[in-house]
Design a protein around this motif. Structure first.
Motif, PDB file in Angstrom:
ATOM      1  N   PHE A  27       7.713  -5.250 -11.960  1.00  0.00           N
ATOM      2  CA  PHE A  27       7.017  -3.979 -11.790  1.00  0.00           C
ATOM      3  C   PHE A  27       7.904  -3.024 -11.005  1.00  0.00           C
ATOM      4  O   PHE A  27       8.515  -3.406 -10.010  1.00  0.00           O
ATOM      5  CB  PHE A  27       5.681  -4.176 -11.058  1.00  0.00           C
ATOM      6  CG  PHE A  27       4.732  -5.060 -11.809  1.00  0.00           C
ATOM      7  CD1 PHE A  27       3.975  -4.544 -12.840  1.00  0.00           C
ATOM      8  CD2 PHE A  27       4.623  -6.401 -11.499  1.00  0.00           C
ATOM      9  CE1 PHE A  27       3.105  -5.353 -13.550  1.00  0.00           C
ATOM     10  CE2 PHE A  27       3.760  -7.218 -12.199  1.00  0.00           C
ATOM     11  CZ  PHE A  27       3.002  -6.698 -13.231  1.00  0.00           C
ATOM     12  N   THR A  28       7.969  -1.798 -11.471  1.00  0.00           N
ATOM     13  CA  THR A  28       8.738  -0.768 -10.767  1.00  0.00           C
ATOM     14  C   THR A  28       7.863   0.464 -10.625  1.00  0.00           C
ATOM     15  O   THR A  28       6.950   0.698 -11.420  1.00  0.00           O
ATOM     16  CB  THR A  28      10.023  -0.394 -11.535  1.00  0.00           C
ATOM     17  OG1 THR A  28       9.667   0.052 -12.839  1.00  0.00           O
ATOM     18  CG2 THR A  28      10.967  -1.579 -11.640  1.00  0.00           C
ATOM     19  N   SER A  29       8.179   1.228  -9.619  1.00  0.00           N
ATOM     20  CA  SER A  29       7.419   2.461  -9.396  1.00  0.00           C
ATOM     21  C   SER A  29       8.021   3.584 -10.237  1.00  0.00           C
ATOM     22  O   SER A  29       9.167   3.490 -10.685  1.00  0.00           O
ATOM     23  CB  SER A  29       7.459   2.836  -7.915  1.00  0.00           C
ATOM     24  OG  SER A  29       8.783   3.149  -7.545  1.00  0.00           O
ATOM     25  N   PRO A  30       7.269   4.663 -10.412  1.00  0.00           N
ATOM     26  CA  PRO A  30       7.835   5.834 -11.098  1.00  0.00           C
ATOM     27  C   PRO A  30       9.051   6.361 -10.328  1.00  0.00           C
ATOM     28  O   PRO A  30       9.149   6.178  -9.111  1.00  0.00           O
ATOM     29  CB  PRO A  30       6.682   6.843 -11.083  1.00  0.00           C
ATOM     30  CG  PRO A  30       5.449   6.025 -10.901  1.00  0.00           C
ATOM     31  CD  PRO A  30       5.864   4.841 -10.068  1.00  0.00           C
ATOM     32  N   LYS A  34       9.841   7.981  -3.689  1.00  0.00           N
ATOM     33  CA  LYS A  34      11.055   7.884  -2.880  1.00  0.00           C
ATOM     34  C   LYS A  34      10.848   7.082  -1.593  1.00  0.00           C
ATOM     35  O   LYS A  34      11.776   6.485  -1.081  1.00  0.00           O
ATOM     36  CB  LYS A  34      11.585   9.280  -2.517  1.00  0.00           C
ATOM     37  CG  LYS A  34      11.867  10.155  -3.726  1.00  0.00           C
ATOM     38  CD  LYS A  34      12.938   9.565  -4.607  1.00  0.00           C
ATOM     39  CE  LYS A  34      13.225  10.503  -5.780  1.00  0.00           C
ATOM     40  NZ  LYS A  34      13.907   9.853  -6.864  1.00  0.00           N
ATOM     41  N   GLN A  35       9.635   7.077  -1.071  1.00  0.00           N
ATOM     42  CA  GLN A  35       9.356   6.396   0.187  1.00  0.00           C
ATOM     43  C   GLN A  35       9.197   4.889  -0.071  1.00  0.00           C
ATOM     44  O   GLN A  35       8.419   4.481  -0.938  1.00  0.00           O
ATOM     45  CB  GLN A  35       8.072   6.944   0.824  1.00  0.00           C
ATOM     46  CG  GLN A  35       8.134   8.416   1.169  1.00  0.00           C
ATOM     47  CD  GLN A  35       9.207   8.694   2.205  1.00  0.00           C
ATOM     48  OE1 GLN A  35       9.405   7.916   3.135  1.00  0.00           O
ATOM     49  NE2 GLN A  35       9.923   9.797   2.030  1.00  0.00           N
ATOM     50  N   VAL A  43       4.027  -1.061  -6.425  1.00  0.00           N
ATOM     51  CA  VAL A  43       4.403  -2.317  -7.084  1.00  0.00           C
ATOM     52  C   VAL A  43       3.354  -3.396  -6.813  1.00  0.00           C
ATOM     53  O   VAL A  43       2.959  -4.136  -7.726  1.00  0.00           O
ATOM     54  CB  VAL A  43       5.812  -2.757  -6.645  1.00  0.00           C
ATOM     55  CG1 VAL A  43       6.120  -4.182  -7.089  1.00  0.00           C
ATOM     56  CG2 VAL A  43       6.865  -1.788  -7.179  1.00  0.00           C
ATOM     57  N   ALA A  44       2.874  -3.495  -5.586  1.00  0.00           N
ATOM     58  CA  ALA A  44       1.853  -4.492  -5.240  1.00  0.00           C
ATOM     59  C   ALA A  44       0.561  -4.235  -6.007  1.00  0.00           C
ATOM     60  O   ALA A  44      -0.078  -5.166  -6.515  1.00  0.00           O
ATOM     61  CB  ALA A  44       1.596  -4.488  -3.734  1.00  0.00           C
ATOM     62  N   ARG A  45       0.167  -2.962  -6.111  1.00  0.00           N
ATOM     63  CA  ARG A  45      -1.056  -2.608  -6.843  1.00  0.00           C
ATOM     64  C   ARG A  45      -0.890  -2.917  -8.336  1.00  0.00           C
ATOM     65  O   ARG A  45      -1.790  -3.463  -8.977  1.00  0.00           O
ATOM     66  CB  ARG A  45      -1.401  -1.140  -6.624  1.00  0.00           C
ATOM     67  CG  ARG A  45      -2.762  -0.734  -7.160  1.00  0.00           C
ATOM     68  CD  ARG A  45      -3.182   0.683  -6.770  1.00  0.00           C
ATOM     69  NE  ARG A  45      -2.159   1.693  -7.016  1.00  0.00           N
ATOM     70  CZ  ARG A  45      -1.414   2.287  -6.085  1.00  0.00           C
ATOM     71  NH1 ARG A  45      -1.581   1.973  -4.812  1.00  0.00           N
ATOM     72  NH2 ARG A  45      -0.514   3.203  -6.403  1.00  0.00           N
ATOM     73  N   ALA A  46       0.274  -2.587  -8.902  1.00  0.00           N
ATOM     74  CA  ALA A  46       0.533  -2.863 -10.321  1.00  0.00           C
ATOM     75  C   ALA A  46       0.496  -4.364 -10.598  1.00  0.00           C
ATOM     76  O   ALA A  46      -0.078  -4.813 -11.599  1.00  0.00           O
ATOM     77  CB  ALA A  46       1.872  -2.272 -10.743  1.00  0.00           C
TER      78      ALA A  46
END
Length: 165
Positions: A27-30, A34-35, A43-46
């Motif tokens: 899983f990666t964030s959009p 940036k933070q 990532v944890a929520r996904a």
């Protein structure tokens, strides 16, 4: 023409669910995140959402579910076969193939066969190394294969239209 209705029931397969959960996707964030804290929360929520989805929908996926019963109903009655042992799916599917060969339906009717039953059966037959009968072959809307999915008929062929049995 010999017409039969067919329906399957599925349930989750604990071993397949455990294997799927043991191999989660990455899983990666959009890219606009940036933070580091926002990235890790995303990532944890996904990952948590994916886990819940796998568990909730396990019986509806041929990758995490199994066939536990099927019914073949015709004009002269119906036959329902249920797998009493979780490991008996192969025997259950062999019995379905034998029944289809014996009854030789020229047409099968389902409710959501094109969206669920038929693809699920194809995957599970493949999983057990069993042959796929011609009645379960993939078909295009313009093909003259002998399968009728009532959900598609009721929704004018729109596979995305709402509606359940």
């Amino acid at each position: 023409m010999t017409t039969y209705a067919i329906d399957i029931e599925s349930a989750h397969d604990p071993a397949l669910v455990a294997d799927t959960l043991a191999h989660p996707p990455v899983f990666t964030s959009p890219s606009n995140y940036k933070q580091p804290l926002a990235i890790s929360e995303y990532v944890a929520r996904a990952a948590a959402d994916w886990r819940v989805s796998v568990i909730d929908k396990a019986a509806l996926s041929p990758l995490t579910g199994r066939v536990v019963a099927w019914t073949l109903a015709g004009v002269h009655g119906s036959l329902t076969v249920t797998g009493l042992e979780p490991g008996d799916e192969g025997g259950l599917l062999r019995r379905l193939l034998d029944t289809l060969e014996q009854e030789r339906p020229s047409q099968i009717v389902t409710f959501n066969g094109e969206g669920f039953d038929v693809p699920f059966l194809r995957w599970r037959l493949l999983r057990h190394g069993l042959r796929r009968p011609a009645l379960l072959a993939p078909q295009k809307p313009w093909d003259a294969f002998p399968r009728l999915a009532l959900r598609l008929v009721l929704n004018d062929g729109d596979k995305r239209a709402p509606g359940t049995l």
